[in-house]
Design an enzyme around this catalytic site. Structure first.
Site, PDB file in Angstrom:
ATOM      1  N   LYS A  84      53.957  20.085  43.556  1.00  0.00           N
ATOM      2  CA  LYS A  84      54.082  20.889  42.228  1.00  0.00           C
ATOM      3  C   LYS A  84      53.565  22.416  42.473  1.00  0.00           C
ATOM      4  O   LYS A  84      54.324  23.168  41.780  1.00  0.00           O
ATOM      5  CB  LYS A  84      53.321  20.334  41.166  1.00  0.00           C
ATOM      6  N   LYS A 131      63.939   9.363  42.078  1.00  0.00           N
ATOM      7  CA  LYS A 131      63.431   8.383  40.903  1.00  0.00           C
ATOM      8  C   LYS A 131      64.022   9.325  39.564  1.00  0.00           C
ATOM      9  O   LYS A 131      64.090  10.408  39.596  1.00  0.00           O
ATOM     10  CB  LYS A 131      61.992   8.312  40.998  1.00  0.00           C
ATOM     11  N   LYS A 186      61.937  13.054  34.255  1.00  0.00           N
ATOM     12  CA  LYS A 186      62.124  14.118  32.875  1.00  0.00           C
ATOM     13  C   LYS A 186      62.224  15.389  33.389  1.00  0.00           C
ATOM     14  O   LYS A 186      62.929  16.530  33.090  1.00  0.00           O
ATOM     15  CB  LYS A 186      61.014  14.236  32.238  1.00  0.00           C
TER      16      LYS A 186
END
Length: 392
Positions: free
Chosen positions: A161, A256, A259
């Site tokens: 991230k 996967k 969101k």
């Protein structure tokens, strides 16, 4: 210990509550009844009657999608019948990256309503908002003092991230949020924690922190300070989700469902209207192989779509394999679309009922926070005492 055998899904249909007003009235009377019993009953539970405790939560960022539901929330419905369960909305974790302040509270309420609409029962599980129990943040600070920085630098999600966001957009919270996650778990003396593949590293950090604090401050050291001695934290075990509950992206069968994926086409959101569900399934990625089959490593999208159909239809893997093996993609996509719409429609109806009664939802969250705080405050008191703080 092996815990995979207990994570068995119940019926795929959410439990229907006939009337929201009746549910609200019943919840209020049940709360009063439980309070009276706890104050007057002289009975104490026997060791064999004590349930193991399970905690879990979902961030109120983006929309709750099929992966969240089939991989976590639907499993909670089964767990609440077996364990002492606490399910919370982890809003403090939602601010580790830039976010919309106007949307945070709305998304938090919406996530709580989705929990209930999917079948989480506030009379069986404590449902609450993470930030409504202040002990989460307090324990995080205490745990931070014993967490080696080297442990956090190894966290894979932080590396990924921070690389995407850039140094100027990354706050310290992105590095330290695994300590908050450990606090979320250890605060409730959790026995079991449902984990997916991407969370195993964080649970290992939690286990390591529990053992580190127990060694540094527990046992005789704690007893000398006036405590009861022994371990301060339980060391939690992983609760492995059922096989097939890992739902992949509709645009990439190797990734996967998420969101944070930039394209909404990659996921089915729990609240998507039926026309949008149909459009997403019609456009989802497939392959050019003949027939349909599970477990072919060269056909990840095929395996994912068959798995979704299996989970929402309630059929066995063998039944789905036999039913679908000779279908073409057009026929199967129509079948999958109908199964998804039929499965999600009762959840969507229930969600609208809950959101229309803000008093009911507020009461559920307030009672859940009170239940959680009763446990959390005891743990926090013990930690402060064991670490040598002056008694309040």
């Amino acid at each position: 210990m092996s815990v995979s055998h207990v994570a068995v899904l119940s019926s795929c249909r959410p439990r229907f509550v006939p009337s929201l007003s009746c549910a609200s009235t019943f919840l209020r009377s049940r709360i009063r009844c439980c309070s009276t019993l706890s104050a007057t009953s002289s009975e104490t539970p026997t060791p064999t009657s004590v349930k193991k405790r399970v905690v879990s939560g979902v961030q109120p960022t983006g929309s709750i999608h099929l992966g969240n539901y089939l991989g976590a929330i639907r499993n909670w419905v089964a767990l609440q019948n077996v364990y002492d369960t606490l399910f919370f909305i982890v809003d403090l974790h939602a601010i580790t990256l830039p976010y919309d302040t106007q949307q945070l509270s709305k998304a938090t309420r919406s996530t709580a309503a989705v929990y209930l609409a999917c079948g989480v029962d506030p009379l069986k599980a404590s449902v609450f908002v993470q930030s409504h129990v202040r002990a989460h943040v307090e324990l995080m600070w205490l745990l931070s003092s014993t967490t080696p920085i080297g442990w956090l630098n190894k966290m894979i999600q932080f590396k990924e991230k921070s690389r995407k966001a850039g140094d100027e957009e990354v706050g310290v919270a992105l590095l330290t949020y695994p300590v908050l996650m450990a606090s979320d778990i250890l605060l409730y003396q959790s026995d079991l924690v449902p984990v997916g593949e991407d969370q195993k590293q964080h649970l290992e950090l939690t286990r390591d922190l529990a053992e580190r604090v127990n060694n540094l401050y527990g046992g005789r050291k704690w007893k000398k300070l006036g405590g009861r001695g022994g371990t301060i934290f339980k060391v939690p075990e992983p609760l492995i989700p059922p096989a097939g509950a890992r739902i992949m992206s509709l645009t990439d069968g190797l990734s996967k469902m998420s969101k944070s994926a930039p394209s909404d086409q990659s996921r089915i959101n729990i609240l998507d209207p039926k026309d949008l569900i149909a459009n997403k399934i019609k456009r989802c990625k497939t392959d050019s192989f003949p027939s349909l089959e599970f477990d072919n490593s060269e056909r990840p999208e095929c395996n994912n779509l068959l798995s979704i159909y299996q989970l929402v239809s309630g059929k066995t893997k063998e039944e789905v394999a036999q039913e679908c093996q000779n279908m073409n993609w057009g026929t199967f996509k129509a079948l999958l679309t109908d199964a998804l719409i039929d499965h999600l429609h009762p959840i969507q109806v229930r969600y609208e009922e809950i959101m229309s009664d803000s008093g009911y939802l507020d009461e559920v969250l307030a009672q859940g926070a009170r239940n959680a705080a009763d446990i959390a405050d005891t743990t926090l008191h013990n930690v402060y005492q064991a670490m040598g703080f002056l008694k309040r």
